[in-house]
Design a protein around this motif. Structure first.
Motif, PDB file in Angstrom:
ATOM      1  N   TRP A 196       0.853  -1.185   0.000  1.00 25.78           N
ATOM      2  CA  TRP A 196       0.000   0.000   0.000  1.00 25.78           C
ATOM      3  C   TRP A 196       0.893   1.240   0.000  1.00 25.78           C
ATOM      4  CZ3 TRP A 196       1.196  -2.975   4.126  1.00 25.78           C
ATOM      5  CH2 TRP A 196       1.708  -2.334   5.273  1.00 25.78           C
ATOM      6  N   GLN A 197       0.272   2.376  -0.223  1.00 22.97           N
ATOM      7  CA  GLN A 197       0.983   3.639  -0.290  1.00 22.97           C
ATOM      8  C   GLN A 197       0.455   4.585   0.776  1.00 22.97           C
ATOM      9  OE1 GLN A 197       0.841   5.278  -4.223  1.00 22.97           O
ATOM     10  NE2 GLN A 197       2.572   4.049  -4.954  1.00 22.97           N
TER      11      GLN A 197
ATOM     12  N   GLY B 162       4.273  15.153   3.004  1.00 22.89           N
ATOM     13  CA  GLY B 162       4.362  15.482   1.591  1.00 22.89           C
ATOM     14  C   GLY B 162       5.128  14.497   0.755  1.00 22.89           C
ATOM     15  N   ASN B 163       5.607  13.418   1.328  1.00 25.41           N
ATOM     16  CA  ASN B 163       6.376  12.411   0.592  1.00 25.41           C
ATOM     17  C   ASN B 163       5.561  11.125   0.509  1.00 25.41           C
ATOM     18  OD1 ASN B 163       8.590  14.195   0.462  1.00 25.41           O
ATOM     19  ND2 ASN B 163       9.299  13.525   2.485  1.00 25.41           N
TER      20      ASN B 163
ATOM     21  N   THR C  35       9.712   1.843   1.124  1.00 21.87           N
ATOM     22  CA  THR C  35      10.629   2.347   0.101  1.00 21.87           C
ATOM     23  C   THR C  35      11.204   3.689   0.538  1.00 21.87           C
ATOM     24  OG1 THR C  35       8.783   3.380  -1.067  1.00 21.87           O
ATOM     25  CG2 THR C  35       9.434   1.147  -1.754  1.00 21.87           C
ATOM     26  N   LEU C  36      12.349   4.030  -0.002  1.00 19.68           N
ATOM     27  CA  LEU C  36      13.074   5.224   0.417  1.00 19.68           C
ATOM     28  C   LEU C  36      12.905   6.358  -0.587  1.00 19.68           C
ATOM     29  CD1 LEU C  36      16.421   3.531   1.529  1.00 19.68           C
ATOM     30  CD2 LEU C  36      14.439   4.081   2.940  1.00 19.68           C
TER      31      LEU C  36
ATOM     32  N   ASN D  29      18.446  15.395  -8.193  1.00 18.16           N
ATOM     33  CA  ASN D  29      18.670  16.802  -7.872  1.00 18.16           C
ATOM     34  C   ASN D  29      17.420  17.472  -7.306  1.00 18.16           C
ATOM     35  OD1 ASN D  29      20.421  19.046  -7.772  1.00 18.16           O
ATOM     36  ND2 ASN D  29      19.464  19.908  -9.602  1.00 18.16           N
ATOM     37  N   LYS D  30      16.234  16.969  -7.655  1.00 20.89           N
ATOM     38  CA  LYS D  30      15.012  17.595  -7.150  1.00 20.89           C
ATOM     39  C   LYS D  30      14.821  17.338  -5.659  1.00 20.89           C
ATOM     40  CE  LYS D  30      11.831  13.750  -8.044  1.00 20.89           C
ATOM     41  NZ  LYS D  30      10.569  13.334  -8.710  1.00 20.89           N
ATOM     42  N   ASN D  31      15.472  16.334  -5.119  1.00 20.55           N
ATOM     43  CA  ASN D  31      15.377  16.018  -3.695  1.00 20.55           C
ATOM     44  C   ASN D  31      16.624  16.429  -2.930  1.00 20.55           C
ATOM     45  OD1 ASN D  31      12.839  14.806  -4.074  1.00 20.55           O
ATOM     46  ND2 ASN D  31      13.771  12.816  -4.529  1.00 20.55           N
TER      47      ASN D  31
END
Length: 598
Positions: free
Chosen positions: A316-317, A322-323, A371-372, A378-380
């Motif tokens: 599941w998610q 915000g992540n 998951t990580l 670069n966006k993170n």
């Protein structure tokens, strides 16, 4: 004088399979000639010489040949955790130390890692076999190294010579750690002998008197002068020699009992063994016997992991802060070997995308993997810093997680420990405002000679020790190239106003609330100092311990007894703590090569 000729052929490194092998029944050294006129092989030149000219060499060869026959004691076993010796097919006892087997097709390695094998004395091994209680004679440095060492010998007795008490009295003054330990030992001894008569001192004081249930032995003091003859040439007035004389007198008085000297002084142990006395190092403060077994925080999943763990798998998610993250609930045989907050990775061999995750929950043979976030993209980026390898990505996932309160990062020079910690601290202090400020501290143990007193305030005195942080701040403040000189100066002032440099000497009694505390060079801390620092954390505080256990500068501190090793081992598996060992250097190719070859 003519120069020697240059060799015409290059040197050859023999393979392990080409080494000469000893045949059973034959000695590699010829012991003696069959007759007086029988020529004897010269061990140096390899030529045959008459026996009459090889008298001294013949006697040495005979000693070498007779050495295996005189060896009556079994090989040494580790001293703190005695393990039963292995038995080979011939029934002989083997060495219990772990040795790496050399491949027969590999050249012999040029460099070996020194193996730390804790050797027990023959008398101590004999007492272990028979189950008899030993008597340990403590040197002063053991008590000053670990004030609680009196209660660390389980069912065995402890004997304190009068010279040990004299040396404790000489070292009790001052504000150093050694002086504090000496005073603590004196208070403990005073509590043990309180309300005891003279007969109890003669027969031994129970060590469990103060509530230490693990200490089942008795404490004995030297109450009479022991007239033990020391070898000629040893000065009788030296403290170490007097303690050796006490050990020898105890052996003669109690001939049927194992008397073992325990000392942190290597030279004293060597002298004791030379005199035929049993002597051992103090290993009870070691967290691990082999630092290669230290928890790394990372584990590689086997190739058949998904095959064996995909049955009844759930996924599941969830979106937190915000992540978005995906969760997997798996069940299988590998799960019991995992720990909470341990990182796992899976590299498929069929070209598919690799999997990296973190263990969030464990319930029997069922685990939840998360998951990580990919901080290599670069966006993170974190304050302009991106992860350059897998381990750095693991570390940034820990550093940016507000649910993790205690983090330890190990790694050699140039792996990015300080840079990642500072970038994560600045991002969470100035951008997300999770913490109020960054507090940086470290142990002030010089590598070379001390340069003397430093002028200024506490922060000015600590600034020479914080050169590593200044170097990393320069890297972090180069990101905004369009801000101009005024903008960069304002940014630097803002950043430095949120970073405080504190000394370890003034940490006692403090409480840090909503702080980002970085402890650099934590490998130089003792377990007691580490406990003092970690217990300063108040609500909303995150503590980071950075270090490299291969670079310990504190005297009498080893990789196994370091405070950093202590907290890594004790905090593993805690749901609000995490650890990552950074393996790959990213500083420069010169630094990486120097770390490998020097």
């Amino acid at each position: 004088m003519p120069l020697p000729k240059i060799p015409s052929k290059p040197a050859t490194i023999l393979l392990a399979k080409d080494y000469p092998k000893a045949e059973p029944g034959k000695s590699p050294v010829r012991a003696a000639a069959k007759a007086e006129n029988d020529p004897v092989e010269d061990l140096i030149s390899g030529q045959a010489v008459p026996a009459a000219k090889a008298g001294a060499r013949k006697s040495k060869a005979a000693l070498l040949a007779e050495a295996p026959a005189r060896e009556s004691t079994p090989p040494a076993a580790p001293s703190t955790l005695p393990a039963p010796p292995r038995e080979d097919k011939s029934g002989k006892q083997g060495v219990t130390a772990k040795l790496r087997e050399t491949d027969i097709n590999e050249p012999h390695p040029a460099k070996h890692k020194p193996a730390e094998v804790n050797v027990k004395s023959p008398a101590s091994r004999k007492a272990d076999t028979s189950g008899a209680a030993k008597m340990f004679v403590l040197d002063t440095n053991v008590l000053m190294h670990d004030p609680t060492s009196l209660f660390r010998f389980e069912e065995h007795d402890v004997y304190l010579p009068m010279m040990t008490l004299e040396e404790l009295d000489n070292h009790k003054k001052g504000m150093s750690e050694v002086a504090r330990n000496a005073r603590q030992v004196s208070r403990t001894l005073d509590a043990l002998i309180a309300n005891t008569d003279d007969d109890a001192i003669e027969t031994g004081i129970p060590l469990a008197k103060l509530g230490n249930r693990d200490a089942k032995g008795r404490l004995f003091f030297q109450t009479r002068l022991n007239a033990a003859a020391l070898p000629e040439g040893l000065p009788a007035g030296k403290a170490d020699n007097q303690i050796l004389g006490v050990v020898r007198a105890l052996e003669s008085d109690q001939s049927g009992r194992a008397i073992v000297l325990v000392s942190k002084d290597i030279n004293m142990r060597i002298k004791a063994r030379a005199m035929g006395l049993a002597a051992e190092d103090y290993f009870n403060d070691h967290v691990l016997e082999d630092t290669d077994l230290l928890y790394s925080g990372i584990v590689q999943l086997p190739d058949d992991f998904w095959t064996k763990h995909s049955k009844n798998m759930e996924s599941w998610q969830e979106i937190k802060a915000g992540n978005s993250a995906t969760y997997y609930r798996v069940t299988g045989p590998v799960v019991p070997t995992l720990l909470v907050n341990q990182f796992v990775y899976f590299d498929p061999k069929n070209g598919e995308a690799p999997f990296t995750g973190q263990v969030k929950e464990i319930n029997g043979k069922t685990a939840v993997l998360q998951t990580l976030r990919d901080y290599s993209h670069n966006k993170n980026n974190v304050w302009g810093i991106t992860a350059r390898n897998r381990e750095q990505n693991f570390a940034l996932n820990l550093l940016m997680n507000p649910e993790v309160d205690f983090i330890t990062l190990l790694g050699q020079a140039g792996t990015g420990k300080t840079l990642l910690a500072l970038a994560a601290g600045l991002a969470q202090v100035l951008e997300t405002k999770v913490y109020n400020e960054i507090i940086v501290t470290r142990v002030t143990v010089p590598v070379g000679e001390d340069i003397g007193f430093l002028p200024g305030t506490e922060e000015e005195k600590m600034s020479p020790w914080m050169g590593a942080f200044d170097d990393n701040l320069e890297v972090l403040m180069k990101g905004d190239g369009d801000a101009g000189d005024w903008g960069r100066a304002a940014t630097q002032d803002l950043i430095r106003s949120r970073i405080k440099i504190k000394s370890l000497n003034f940490m006692r009694g403090r409480t840090f609330v909503n702080k980002f505390l970085i402890i650099d060079e934590a490998q130089n801390l003792t377990p007691k100092q580490m406990k003092t620092l970690v217990t300063r954390a108040g609500p909303g505080t995150k503590i980071l311990c950075l270090g490299n256990i291969a670079q310990i500068d504190t005297p009498y501190l080893t990789e196994g007894s370091s405070g950093l090793t202590y907290v890594v081992d004790r905090f593993k598996g805690w749901s609000h703590g995490g650890h990552v060992t950074l393996a790959r250097g990213e500083r420069s190719r010169l630094a990486d090569h120097a770390s490998d070859v020097l």
